[in-house]
Design an enzyme around this catalytic site. Sequence first.
Site, PDB file in Angstrom:
ATOM      1  CB  SER A 134      -1.006  -0.075   1.140  1.00 37.85           C
ATOM      2  OG  SER A 134      -1.578  -0.900   0.785  1.00 37.85           O
ATOM      3  CG  HIS A 166      -1.886  -0.579  -4.370  1.00 39.74           C
ATOM      4  ND1 HIS A 166      -2.552   1.108  -3.741  1.00 39.74           N
ATOM      5  CD2 HIS A 166      -2.452  -0.883  -3.125  1.00 39.74           C
ATOM      6  CE1 HIS A 166      -3.264   0.860  -2.697  1.00 39.74           C
ATOM      7  NE2 HIS A 166      -3.047  -0.284  -2.176  1.00 39.74           N
ATOM      8  CD  GLU A 179      -2.729   3.959  -6.656  1.00 41.61           C
ATOM      9  OE1 GLU A 179      -2.756   5.209  -6.709  1.00 41.61           O
ATOM     10  OE2 GLU A 179      -2.456   2.969  -5.743  1.00 41.61           O
ATOM     11  CG  ASN A 233      -3.769   4.353   0.110  1.00 43.76           C
ATOM     12  OD1 ASN A 233      -4.973   4.560   0.105  1.00 43.76           O
ATOM     13  ND2 ASN A 233      -2.631   3.046   0.425  1.00 43.76           N
TER      14      ASN A 233
HETATM   15  P1  NAI Z   1      -2.985 -10.339   6.234  1.00 43.16           P
HETATM   16  O1  NAI Z   1      -2.462  -9.378   7.235  1.00 43.16           O
HETATM   17  O2  NAI Z   1      -4.707 -10.057   6.439  1.00 43.16           O
HETATM   18  O3  NAI Z   1      -1.832 -11.149   5.762  1.00 43.16           O
HETATM   19  C1  NAI Z   1      -1.095 -11.650   4.806  1.00 43.16           C
HETATM   20  C2  NAI Z   1      -0.448 -12.531   4.836  1.00 43.16           C
HETATM   21  O4  NAI Z   1       0.728 -12.801   4.464  1.00 43.16           O
HETATM   22  C3  NAI Z   1      -1.046 -14.075   6.427  1.00 43.16           C
HETATM   23  O5  NAI Z   1      -1.764 -14.624   6.049  1.00 43.16           O
HETATM   24  C4  NAI Z   1       0.473 -14.147   6.255  1.00 43.16           C
HETATM   25  O6  NAI Z   1      -0.056 -15.650   6.763  1.00 43.16           O
HETATM   26  C5  NAI Z   1       0.685 -14.063   5.664  1.00 43.16           C
HETATM   27  N1  NAI Z   1       2.851 -14.217   4.544  1.00 43.16           N
HETATM   28  C6  NAI Z   1       2.859 -13.447   5.545  1.00 43.16           C
HETATM   29  N2  NAI Z   1       4.978 -13.784   5.538  1.00 43.16           N
HETATM   30  C7  NAI Z   1       4.536 -14.922   4.487  1.00 43.16           C
HETATM   31  C8  NAI Z   1       5.784 -15.282   3.775  1.00 43.16           C
HETATM   32  N3  NAI Z   1       6.956 -15.204   4.418  1.00 43.16           N
HETATM   33  N4  NAI Z   1       4.920 -16.304   2.597  1.00 43.16           N
HETATM   34  C9  NAI Z   1       4.014 -16.170   2.151  1.00 43.16           C
HETATM   35  N5  NAI Z   1       3.181 -15.228   2.693  1.00 43.16           N
HETATM   36  C10 NAI Z   1       3.499 -14.794   3.950  1.00 43.16           C
HETATM   37  O7  NAI Z   1      -2.652  -9.062   4.897  1.00 43.16           O
HETATM   38  P2  NAI Z   1      -3.484  -8.375   3.712  1.00 43.16           P
HETATM   39  O8  NAI Z   1      -4.344  -7.280   4.562  1.00 43.16           O
HETATM   40  O9  NAI Z   1      -4.244  -9.358   2.774  1.00 43.16           O
HETATM   41  O10 NAI Z   1      -2.655  -8.031   3.492  1.00 43.16           O
HETATM   42  C11 NAI Z   1      -1.444  -7.336   2.219  1.00 43.16           C
HETATM   43  C12 NAI Z   1      -0.768  -6.555   1.787  1.00 43.16           C
HETATM   44  O11 NAI Z   1      -1.674  -6.189   1.477  1.00 43.16           O
HETATM   45  C13 NAI Z   1       0.610  -5.734   2.749  1.00 43.16           C
HETATM   46  O12 NAI Z   1       1.277  -4.928   1.709  1.00 43.16           O
HETATM   47  C14 NAI Z   1      -0.869  -4.330   2.373  1.00 43.16           C
HETATM   48  O13 NAI Z   1      -0.491  -2.832   2.698  1.00 43.16           O
HETATM   49  C15 NAI Z   1      -1.627  -4.342   0.923  1.00 43.16           C
HETATM   50  N6  NAI Z   1      -3.226  -4.350   1.053  1.00 43.16           N
HETATM   51  C16 NAI Z   1      -3.698  -4.459   1.129  1.00 43.16           C
HETATM   52  C17 NAI Z   1      -5.120  -3.768   1.677  1.00 43.16           C
HETATM   53  C18 NAI Z   1      -6.225  -3.569   2.737  1.00 43.16           C
HETATM   54  O14 NAI Z   1      -6.716  -2.896   2.282  1.00 43.16           O
HETATM   55  N7  NAI Z   1      -6.364  -4.837   3.537  1.00 43.16           N
HETATM   56  C19 NAI Z   1      -6.019  -3.100   0.382  1.00 43.16           C
HETATM   57  C20 NAI Z   1      -4.311  -2.941  -0.306  1.00 43.16           C
HETATM   58  C21 NAI Z   1      -3.164  -3.300  -0.387  1.00 43.16           C
END
Ligand code: NAI
Length: 705
Positions: A416, A437, A449, A487
């Site tokens: 993000s 993104h 994006e 953002n």
């Molecule tokens: P989340 O915490 O729901 O999911 C992250 C997942 O990645 C977890 O299931 C975790 O087990 C896994 N993970 C962590 N390290 C890992 C690794 N080394 N290998 C494989 N899996 C691994 O987080 P979320 O919300 O899905 O966010 C993920 C990314 O997307 C972040 O960079 C966030 O900034 C970005 N993002 C989030 C948005 C949102 O609204 N939640 C919107 C747009 C982007």
Amino acid sequence: MAEHAPHGTVASQRHDDILVLTIDHPPVNALSADVRRGLADAICAAQSDSGVRAIVLTGAGRNFIAGADIREFGKSPQPPALPDVCNAIEASAKPVIAALHGAVLGGGLEIALSAHYRIALAGARLGLPEVNLGLLPGAGGTQRTPRLIGAAAALDIMLSGRHASAKEALEWGLVDRIAAEPEARAAGIAYAQELLRQGAGPRPTRDATALQDRAAAQAAIDAARAQLQSRQRGLFSPSRIVDAAQAALDQPFDSGLQTERALFLQCLDSPQRAALVHAFFAERETAKAPETRHAQPRPLLRLGVVGGGTMGAGIAVAMLDAGLSVVMVEQHEEALARGRARVEQVYDLLVAKGRLDAAGKAERMARYTGATQYDALSDADLIVEAVFEDLDVKAAVFAELDRIAKPGAVLATNTSYLDVDRIAAATSRPADVLGLHFFSPANIMKLLEIVVAGRTSPDAVATGFELARRLRKTPVRAGVCDGFIGNRILAVYRQAADLMMEDGASPYDIDAAVRGFGYPMGPYQVADLAGGDIGWATRKRRAATRDPRLRYVQIADRLCERGWFGQKTGRGYYLYPDGARTGTPDPEVLAIIDAERQRAGIAPRPFSHEEIMRRYLAAMVNEAANVLREGIALRPLDIDVVFLSGYGFPRYRGGPMHYADQVGLARILADIREFAPQDPHFWQPSALLIELVESGRDFASLNRA
Ligand code: NAI
Ligand code: 3HC
């Protein structure tokens, strides 16, 4: 078969005693002045040609006709007018058969309704989408459609703007039959021959009788009007559509047409029409980044996702829905099972709602593979990383991807805010790395994006755009900075909202003002929906590097310290008793805000909704100008599309840059200068804004540059 000389964009061809008129005006056979003239002339000539007994109308290429030529709106109208062409078709003494395929939209459907008989290929899509452009069907559509299919169905199609299938159109009586032939021209000729054999003559739609049950029609009109009152958020054209339907019921056909014309012209003149047409073209323009013109996308067959959290699972669903194969990699079996369950949950919900069948789910899940080893991604063409928002974690993931991904694989991060150049530097192949993104929920939100880092190669960028096309997303090219386009700008106008909150506006006032402007939700409702914990973690991470000259509003921190993260915890800025989905104002929150004002030594003052929006939008536009000046966004229209498709900016206002032009940039700059003495560090006018005002230009001039 006799050949007639092609008539400009309308080709005439004789098939025995049937005249086939083919509209051939790529890309979508829009009804430009040439097409209208060609049609009118050909219909007229056919009347006196004794060899012609019937006329078939058909379109060349992928569509029948996509509608009026939207590029002509706002220019001086060229004759013949579309309603006159439609009337001439309907008045033909020889039966006219419309043979429909592909898009049959707007003026295209109105042409078909003016014909006497309609046959459609099974894949045709019929609709009156004018409402999406702030218009109403202005070539007899509001008068012929209800007469042909009744007021309820006509209002449904006109107010929703949706594209109906041929099957649905047949059920309504909008078309007479679905063709057995695979090709529209042949289907039209066969139908015409059959009609001639039966001795069928012209059958004008103006004489159709579906409005005969006046009470039923009036009830449908009243119901539509009542629904608009409860749902419509500031839109102009829907109520004009209902007015036109009322005229269809109350007036003879020709006066109904005049009423429709008058209402159409009101819509055409409205700023909403200009904004919605701007949005239509802007969305098509953003798909054309420089790289998409000069570079070829790489193949996209097998895709990978790293991380099966909220975003990873949503991205996987988007890919599966597009018919692609996906490998999802998680840290361990437990996390992988959760990731898979998130994907299945989306489909189970659709199945429960009847929007997907079990076979559809099974077919999608058959293309899903889970793994806990990165090697499973070794033959992926493109991999999207969606792990925790932490540079070290992401760098470690990209080092792994660098080790296993095949040469030429595109490596994308869904970060993000983080620096995509630094993420790329964790690999030996930064040319293959870019940001993709997605927005939450990733299988639903249209915006994507495409973040181009310093060393990203043009064909990797073109591949990102190709992925967007396959996923039916709206892609916008962005450069690297903290937060990219959306953002980064959001952070600034959210700050403006927080400042107003500390200075005296309640979060409920601010949300109401923002909704009043046309947003579906206000910023504090959004915060409660997204969960306050994410922003809190970001603020803590940035605390050390925060600019001490910027006022820091601590209200959100006070709520988070209490564990009030929003909907998921039952309270945030609002209360959500018993899992309620809409919040109610919370007096305790107001007390916390009061205490914060006292702590900061601020005497609260009232804010009108008008002032709230002036500040909110001035902050948005000013930071958007900075984003443009730095080249993070290519053009103002890219920023408009980001906010329309990802942040809920009301579409009928065209996006923040279009809106700023409407208000006048001088006025926005004057606002910023008026606010500046209270907080000179926050309210610093963008150099680009000053430059544009001083040279008398607007943002639109930069779209054309
Ligand atoms: P989340 O915490 O729901 O999911 C992250 C997942 O990645 C977890 O299931 C975790 O087990 C896994 N993970 C962590 N390290 C890992 C690794 N080394 N290998 C494989 N899996 C691994 O987080 P979320 O919300 O899905 O966010 C993920 C990314 O997307 C972040 O960079 C966030 O900034 C970005 N993002 C989030 C948005 C949102 O609204 N939640 C919107 C747009 C982007
Ligand atoms: N007028 C002018 N140009 C049009 C157009 C139209 N009605 N419809 C599409 N185009 C252009 C697009 O701008 C694009 O141009 P570009 O290549 O230079 O960017 C090109 O045609 C191809 O369009 P898409 O990229 O959208 O192609 P798709 O194949 O994805 O979609 C479509 C085709 C479904 C027909 C879609 O273009 C569409 O929805 N068009 C608009 C339909 C519409 O709103 N019609 C109503 C017009 S208003 C009207 O008819 C008023 C009347 O009642 C008097």
